[in-house]
Design a protein around this motif. Structure first.
Motif, PDB file in Angstrom:
ATOM      1  N   TRP A  46      28.995  -5.296  43.107  1.00  0.00           N
ATOM      2  CA  TRP A  46      27.618  -5.229  43.400  1.00  0.00           C
ATOM      3  C   TRP A  46      27.673  -6.455  44.571  1.00  0.00           C
ATOM      4  N   PRO A  47      28.104  -7.513  43.971  1.00  0.00           N
ATOM      5  CA  PRO A  47      27.357  -8.667  45.040  1.00  0.00           C
ATOM      6  C   PRO A  47      28.144  -8.359  46.806  1.00  0.00           C
ATOM      7  N   GLY A  48      29.132  -7.730  46.504  1.00  0.00           N
ATOM      8  CA  GLY A  48      29.641  -7.298  47.555  1.00  0.00           C
ATOM      9  C   GLY A  48      28.577  -6.087  48.636  1.00  0.00           C
ATOM     10  N   GLN A  49      28.192  -5.527  47.932  1.00  0.00           N
ATOM     11  CA  GLN A  49      27.431  -4.221  47.933  1.00  0.00           C
ATOM     12  C   GLN A  49      26.394  -4.736  49.429  1.00  0.00           C
ATOM     13  N   LEU A  50      25.430  -6.129  48.255  1.00  0.00           N
ATOM     14  CA  LEU A  50      23.960  -6.724  48.555  1.00  0.00           C
ATOM     15  C   LEU A  50      24.500  -7.404  50.031  1.00  0.00           C
ATOM     16  N   ALA A  51      25.535  -8.113  50.264  1.00  0.00           N
ATOM     17  CA  ALA A  51      25.987  -9.037  50.703  1.00  0.00           C
ATOM     18  C   ALA A  51      26.251  -8.227  52.542  1.00  0.00           C
ATOM     19  N   ALA A  52      26.529  -7.285  52.202  1.00  0.00           N
ATOM     20  CA  ALA A  52      27.254  -5.820  53.692  1.00  0.00           C
ATOM     21  C   ALA A  52      25.428  -5.212  54.127  1.00  0.00           C
ATOM     22  N   TRP A  53      25.050  -5.070  52.580  1.00  0.00           N
ATOM     23  CA  TRP A  53      23.267  -4.330  53.273  1.00  0.00           C
ATOM     24  C   TRP A  53      22.584  -5.699  54.292  1.00  0.00           C
ATOM     25  N   SER A  54      22.601  -6.418  53.995  1.00  0.00           N
ATOM     26  CA  SER A  54      21.763  -7.892  54.403  1.00  0.00           C
ATOM     27  C   SER A  54      22.480  -7.950  55.940  1.00  0.00           C
ATOM     28  N   ALA A  55      23.986  -7.899  55.899  1.00  0.00           N
ATOM     29  CA  ALA A  55      24.503  -8.080  57.070  1.00  0.00           C
ATOM     30  C   ALA A  55      23.988  -7.136  58.101  1.00  0.00           C
ATOM     31  N   SER A  56      23.322  -6.790  57.459  1.00  0.00           N
ATOM     32  CA  SER A  56      23.483  -5.141  58.660  1.00  0.00           C
ATOM     33  C   SER A  56      21.845  -5.111  59.002  1.00  0.00           C
ATOM     34  N   LEU A  57      21.140  -5.483  58.358  1.00  0.00           N
ATOM     35  CA  LEU A  57      19.937  -6.076  58.773  1.00  0.00           C
ATOM     36  C   LEU A  57      20.043  -7.540  59.668  1.00  0.00           C
ATOM     37  N   PRO A  58      18.569  -6.919  60.666  1.00  0.00           N
ATOM     38  CA  PRO A  58      18.264  -8.511  60.958  1.00  0.00           C
ATOM     39  C   PRO A  58      17.817  -9.208  60.091  1.00  0.00           C
ATOM     40  N   LYS A  59      17.411 -10.500  60.569  1.00  0.00           N
ATOM     41  CA  LYS A  59      17.257 -11.595  60.105  1.00  0.00           C
ATOM     42  C   LYS A  59      16.297 -11.945  59.481  1.00  0.00           C
ATOM     43  N   PRO A  60      15.309 -11.430  58.417  1.00  0.00           N
ATOM     44  CA  PRO A  60      13.777 -11.549  58.624  1.00  0.00           C
ATOM     45  C   PRO A  60      13.086 -13.194  58.195  1.00  0.00           C
ATOM     46  N   ALA A  61      11.856 -12.689  58.887  1.00  0.00           N
ATOM     47  CA  ALA A  61      11.052 -14.145  59.633  1.00  0.00           C
ATOM     48  C   ALA A  61      11.005 -14.576  57.876  1.00  0.00           C
ATOM     49  N   ALA A  62      10.730 -13.577  57.154  1.00  0.00           N
ATOM     50  CA  ALA A  62      10.211 -14.304  55.795  1.00  0.00           C
ATOM     51  C   ALA A  62      11.032 -13.114  54.953  1.00  0.00           C
ATOM     52  N   VAL A  63      11.085 -12.968  53.835  1.00  0.00           N
ATOM     53  CA  VAL A  63      10.803 -11.797  52.531  1.00  0.00           C
ATOM     54  C   VAL A  63       9.708 -11.615  51.667  1.00  0.00           C
ATOM     55  N   LEU A  64       9.357 -10.371  51.329  1.00  0.00           N
ATOM     56  CA  LEU A  64       8.163 -10.179  50.586  1.00  0.00           C
ATOM     57  C   LEU A  64       8.572  -9.533  49.115  1.00  0.00           C
ATOM     58  N   MET A  65       8.914 -10.246  48.117  1.00  0.00           N
ATOM     59  CA  MET A  65       9.293  -9.609  46.482  1.00  0.00           C
ATOM     60  C   MET A  65       8.411  -9.103  46.075  1.00  0.00           C
ATOM     61  N   VAL A  66       8.657  -7.368  45.329  1.00  0.00           N
ATOM     62  CA  VAL A  66       7.843  -6.927  44.636  1.00  0.00           C
ATOM     63  C   VAL A  66       9.061  -6.426  43.189  1.00  0.00           C
ATOM     64  N   SER A  67       8.976  -7.524  42.486  1.00  0.00           N
ATOM     65  CA  SER A  67       9.568  -7.475  41.315  1.00  0.00           C
ATOM     66  C   SER A  67       9.098  -7.027  39.780  1.00  0.00           C
ATOM     67  N   ALA A  68      10.072  -5.892  39.334  1.00  0.00           N
ATOM     68  CA  ALA A  68       9.243  -5.365  37.773  1.00  0.00           C
ATOM     69  C   ALA A  68       9.391  -6.285  36.842  1.00  0.00           C
ATOM     70  N   HIS A  69       9.474  -7.849  37.327  1.00  0.00           N
ATOM     71  CA  HIS A  69       9.265  -8.590  36.027  1.00  0.00           C
ATOM     72  C   HIS A  69       8.005  -9.516  36.262  1.00  0.00           C
TER      73      HIS A  69
END
Length: 259
Positions: A26-49
Protein backbone atom coordinates in the motif's frame (compact mmCIF):
# COMPACT_ATOMS: atom_id res chain seq x y z
CA UNK A 1 -6.36 32.54 -8.96
CA UNK A 2 -3.00 30.99 -8.25
CA UNK A 3 -0.65 31.63 -11.15
CA UNK A 4 0.26 28.52 -13.14
CA UNK A 5 -2.06 26.36 -10.98
CA UNK A 6 -3.02 23.02 -12.43
CA UNK A 7 -6.63 21.89 -12.45
CA UNK A 8 -6.27 19.07 -9.98
CA UNK A 9 -8.05 15.73 -10.02
CA UNK A 10 -10.20 14.57 -7.10
CA UNK A 11 -9.41 11.43 -5.09
CA UNK A 12 -11.29 8.99 -2.94
CA UNK A 13 -8.87 6.72 -1.15
CA UNK A 14 -9.15 3.90 1.33
CA UNK A 15 -6.86 5.03 4.11
CA UNK A 16 -6.83 2.04 6.41
CA UNK A 17 -5.87 1.72 10.03
CA UNK A 18 -2.38 2.86 11.11
CA UNK A 19 -0.89 -0.64 10.48
CA UNK A 20 -1.69 -0.27 6.79
CA UNK A 21 1.42 1.91 6.65
CA UNK A 22 3.40 -1.29 7.29
CA UNK A 23 1.74 -3.17 4.45
CA UNK A 24 4.32 -4.29 1.85
CA UNK A 25 2.20 -2.93 -1.03
CA UNK A 26 0.00 0.00 0.00
CA UNK A 27 2.65 2.68 0.75
CA UNK A 28 4.19 2.13 -2.68
CA UNK A 29 0.78 2.34 -4.33
CA UNK A 30 0.11 5.71 -2.74
CA UNK A 31 3.61 7.00 -3.50
CA UNK A 32 3.24 6.05 -7.16
CA UNK A 33 -0.20 7.63 -7.29
CA UNK A 34 0.95 10.97 -5.92
CA UNK A 35 3.98 10.94 -8.22
CA UNK A 36 1.62 10.68 -11.19
CA UNK A 37 -0.24 13.86 -10.18
CA UNK A 38 0.72 17.50 -10.52
CA UNK A 39 2.03 18.72 -7.19
CA UNK A 40 -0.89 20.41 -5.44
CA UNK A 41 -0.83 23.93 -4.07
CA UNK A 42 -2.69 22.51 -1.06
CA UNK A 43 -4.71 19.48 0.02
CA UNK A 44 -8.29 19.66 1.30
CA UNK A 45 -8.89 16.46 3.25
CA UNK A 46 -12.30 15.07 4.21
CA UNK A 47 -11.77 12.09 6.50
CA UNK A 48 -14.25 9.52 7.79
CA UNK A 49 -12.85 10.17 11.26
CA UNK A 50 -14.17 13.68 11.75
CA UNK A 51 -17.92 14.18 11.81
CA UNK A 52 -19.13 17.59 12.93
CA UNK A 53 -21.99 19.82 11.87
CA UNK A 54 -22.15 22.42 10.59
CA UNK A 55 -19.04 22.03 8.46
CA UNK A 56 -15.94 22.54 10.57
CA UNK A 57 -12.46 23.55 9.44
CA UNK A 58 -9.48 22.27 11.37
CA UNK A 59 -6.17 23.89 12.20
CA UNK A 60 -4.74 26.43 9.79
CA UNK A 61 -1.32 26.24 11.47
CA UNK A 62 0.84 23.24 12.25
CA UNK A 63 -0.49 21.59 15.42
CA UNK A 64 -0.05 18.06 16.85
CA UNK A 65 -1.70 15.13 15.10
CA UNK A 66 -4.81 13.46 16.46
CA UNK A 67 -4.03 9.83 17.37
CA UNK A 68 -7.66 8.72 17.25
CA UNK A 69 -7.08 5.01 17.84
CA UNK A 70 -6.44 2.80 20.83
CA UNK A 71 -4.49 -0.33 21.71
CA UNK A 72 -1.82 -0.13 19.00
CA UNK A 73 1.94 -0.51 19.48
CA UNK A 74 3.70 2.64 20.67
CA UNK A 75 5.44 3.46 17.41
CA UNK A 76 2.11 4.36 15.77
CA UNK A 77 1.75 7.16 18.33
CA UNK A 78 5.20 8.49 17.51
CA UNK A 79 4.43 9.30 13.86
CA UNK A 80 4.83 13.00 13.11
CA UNK A 81 3.59 14.91 10.08
CA UNK A 82 4.20 18.65 10.38
CA UNK A 83 2.53 19.79 7.16
CA UNK A 84 2.10 23.56 6.78
CA UNK A 85 -1.30 24.98 7.58
CA UNK A 86 -3.47 26.35 4.79
CA UNK A 87 -5.15 29.58 6.02
CA UNK A 88 -5.69 30.86 2.48
CA UNK A 89 -7.45 27.64 1.54
CA UNK A 90 -9.60 27.89 4.67
CA UNK A 91 -10.71 31.35 3.59
CA UNK A 92 -11.57 30.06 0.11
CA UNK A 93 -13.63 27.23 1.62
CA UNK A 94 -15.50 29.68 3.85
CA UNK A 95 -16.40 31.83 0.85
CA UNK A 96 -17.60 28.84 -1.15
CA UNK A 97 -19.72 27.34 1.62
CA UNK A 98 -21.09 30.27 3.55
CA UNK A 99 -24.52 31.47 2.53
CA UNK A 100 -28.02 31.99 3.92
CA UNK A 101 -28.60 29.37 6.60
CA UNK A 102 -25.11 27.88 6.16
CA UNK A 103 -22.47 28.20 8.84
CA UNK A 104 -18.82 27.18 8.88
CA UNK A 105 -17.19 26.37 12.21
CA UNK A 106 -13.58 27.01 13.08
CA UNK A 107 -11.77 24.41 15.23
CA UNK A 108 -8.24 25.83 15.21
CA UNK A 109 -6.82 23.34 17.71
CA UNK A 110 -7.81 20.22 15.77
CA UNK A 111 -4.91 18.51 14.02
CA UNK A 112 -4.99 15.91 11.27
CA UNK A 113 -6.49 12.57 12.26
CA UNK A 114 -5.23 9.20 11.05
CA UNK A 115 -7.61 9.21 8.10
CA UNK A 116 -5.71 12.26 6.88
CA UNK A 117 -2.10 11.88 7.92
CA UNK A 118 -1.63 8.12 7.40
CA UNK A 119 -2.07 8.40 3.58
CA UNK A 120 -0.37 11.80 3.37
CA UNK A 121 2.79 10.45 4.98
CA UNK A 122 3.06 8.07 2.01
CA UNK A 123 1.94 10.52 -0.67
CA UNK A 124 3.85 13.64 0.40
CA UNK A 125 6.48 12.37 2.86
CA UNK A 126 8.35 15.69 2.97
CA UNK A 127 5.25 17.32 4.53
CA UNK A 128 5.78 20.28 2.21
CA UNK A 129 2.20 20.62 0.94
CA UNK A 130 -0.22 22.73 3.02
CA UNK A 131 -3.13 20.66 4.35
CA UNK A 132 -6.56 21.65 5.63
CA UNK A 133 -8.95 19.09 7.10
CA UNK A 134 -12.70 19.60 6.89
CA UNK A 135 -15.38 17.70 8.79
CA UNK A 136 -18.11 15.49 7.40
CA UNK A 137 -21.22 17.49 8.33
CA UNK A 138 -23.62 14.66 7.50
CA UNK A 139 -23.65 11.08 6.22
CA UNK A 140 -26.41 11.81 3.71
CA UNK A 141 -25.00 10.98 0.25
CA UNK A 142 -26.95 13.62 -1.63
CA UNK A 143 -26.00 16.38 0.78
CA UNK A 144 -22.36 15.33 0.52
CA UNK A 145 -22.55 15.28 -3.28
CA UNK A 146 -23.81 18.87 -3.15
CA UNK A 147 -21.02 19.79 -0.72
CA UNK A 148 -18.47 18.42 -3.18
CA UNK A 149 -20.03 20.45 -6.00
CA UNK A 150 -19.57 23.63 -3.98
CA UNK A 151 -15.92 22.78 -3.38
CA UNK A 152 -15.17 21.95 -7.03
CA UNK A 153 -13.86 25.46 -7.97
CA UNK A 154 -10.90 24.85 -5.66
CA UNK A 155 -9.55 22.40 -8.22
CA UNK A 156 -8.75 25.27 -10.57
CA UNK A 157 -6.67 26.82 -7.77
CA UNK A 158 -4.42 23.77 -7.63
CA UNK A 159 -6.16 22.21 -4.61
CA UNK A 160 -6.24 18.43 -4.36
CA UNK A 161 -9.57 17.42 -2.80
CA UNK A 162 -9.32 14.03 -1.09
CA UNK A 163 -12.13 11.98 0.41
CA UNK A 164 -10.54 9.50 2.81
CA UNK A 165 -12.56 6.48 3.90
CA UNK A 166 -12.60 2.75 3.17
CA UNK A 167 -14.58 1.09 0.36
CA UNK A 168 -15.75 -1.61 2.75
CA UNK A 169 -15.50 -1.15 6.48
CA UNK A 170 -16.69 -3.86 8.83
CA UNK A 171 -14.02 -4.60 11.41
CA UNK A 172 -15.65 -7.97 12.13
CA UNK A 173 -14.68 -8.98 8.60
CA UNK A 174 -10.95 -8.39 9.18
CA UNK A 175 -8.88 -11.47 8.45
CA UNK A 176 -5.34 -12.41 9.31
CA UNK A 177 -4.72 -14.73 6.37
CA UNK A 178 -5.63 -12.46 3.46
CA UNK A 179 -8.96 -14.15 2.82
CA UNK A 180 -11.93 -12.00 1.80
CA UNK A 181 -15.46 -12.52 3.10
CA UNK A 182 -17.94 -12.91 0.20
CA UNK A 183 -19.92 -9.88 1.41
CA UNK A 184 -16.85 -7.63 1.10
CA UNK A 185 -16.05 -8.98 -2.35
CA UNK A 186 -19.64 -8.63 -3.58
CA UNK A 187 -20.00 -5.06 -2.34
CA UNK A 188 -16.67 -4.11 -3.88
CA UNK A 189 -17.64 -5.62 -7.23
CA UNK A 190 -21.00 -3.87 -7.15
CA UNK A 191 -19.25 -0.58 -6.45
CA UNK A 192 -16.72 -1.18 -9.22
CA UNK A 193 -19.51 -1.76 -11.72
CA UNK A 194 -21.52 1.26 -10.55
CA UNK A 195 -18.47 3.53 -10.83
CA UNK A 196 -17.51 2.15 -14.24
CA UNK A 197 -21.05 2.81 -15.46
CA UNK A 198 -21.12 6.24 -13.78
CA UNK A 199 -24.34 5.09 -12.13
CA UNK A 200 -24.41 7.83 -9.55
CA UNK A 201 -28.08 7.21 -8.73
CA UNK A 202 -27.25 3.65 -7.68
CA UNK A 203 -24.27 4.81 -5.61
CA UNK A 204 -26.36 7.47 -3.89
CA UNK A 205 -28.91 4.79 -3.02
CA UNK A 206 -26.31 2.20 -2.07
CA UNK A 207 -28.08 1.35 1.16
CA UNK A 208 -30.92 -0.07 -0.94
CA UNK A 209 -29.14 -1.03 -4.18
CA UNK A 210 -25.85 -2.60 -3.07
CA UNK A 211 -25.56 -6.22 -1.86
CA UNK A 212 -25.62 -6.46 1.95
CA UNK A 213 -24.74 -2.77 2.43
CA UNK A 214 -25.10 -2.87 6.21
CA UNK A 215 -22.67 -5.75 6.45
CA UNK A 216 -20.15 -4.03 4.20
CA UNK A 217 -20.74 -0.78 6.13
CA UNK A 218 -22.42 -1.25 9.53
CA UNK A 219 -22.06 2.52 9.76
CA UNK A 220 -21.54 4.49 6.57
CA UNK A 221 -18.94 7.12 7.57
CA UNK A 222 -16.18 5.39 5.60
CA UNK A 223 -18.22 5.34 2.39
CA UNK A 224 -19.48 8.92 2.85
CA UNK A 225 -16.30 10.74 1.68
CA UNK A 226 -16.79 9.09 -1.72
CA UNK A 227 -19.78 11.37 -2.32
CA UNK A 228 -17.81 14.52 -1.58
CA UNK A 229 -15.28 13.34 -4.17
CA UNK A 230 -17.99 12.50 -6.71
CA UNK A 231 -19.51 15.95 -6.32
CA UNK A 232 -16.18 17.75 -6.63
CA UNK A 233 -15.30 15.64 -9.66
CA UNK A 234 -18.74 15.74 -11.24
CA UNK A 235 -17.43 16.96 -14.60
CA UNK A 236 -15.43 13.72 -14.89
CA UNK A 237 -18.08 11.31 -13.60
CA UNK A 238 -18.19 9.57 -16.98
CA UNK A 239 -14.62 8.34 -16.53
CA UNK A 240 -13.70 7.59 -12.92
CA UNK A 241 -10.44 5.64 -12.76
CA UNK A 242 -9.77 2.98 -10.17
CA UNK A 243 -6.15 3.34 -9.06
CA UNK A 244 -6.09 0.78 -6.23
CA UNK A 245 -8.44 -2.19 -6.29
CA UNK A 246 -7.16 -4.92 -3.99
CA UNK A 247 -7.87 -5.91 -0.39
CA UNK A 248 -6.16 -5.48 2.97
CA UNK A 249 -6.96 -8.03 5.64
CA UNK A 250 -10.29 -8.70 3.96
CA UNK A 251 -11.39 -5.10 3.40
CA UNK A 252 -11.62 -3.46 -0.03
CA UNK A 253 -9.00 -0.77 -0.67
CA UNK A 254 -10.71 0.46 -3.84
CA UNK A 255 -9.52 4.01 -4.47
CA UNK A 256 -10.47 6.20 -7.40
CA UNK A 257 -9.43 9.31 -9.28
CA UNK A 258 -11.68 11.74 -11.11
CA UNK A 259 -9.92 13.96 -13.61
Amino acid sequence: MIEDAHTMPVLYLSHGAPPLADDPVWPGQLAAWSASLPKPAAVLMVSAHWEDAPVALGATATVPLVYDFWGFPQHYYEVRYAAPGAPALAEQVRKLLRGPGTAVQEVPERGLDHGAYVPLVEMYPDADVPVLQMSLPTLDPRALLDLGRKLAPLRDEGVLIVGSGFFTHNLRALTGDGSVHPVMAEFDEWGREALAAADIDALLDFENKAPAPHLAHPRTEHFAPLFVALGAGESELSAPRTVIDDFWRGLAKRSIQLG
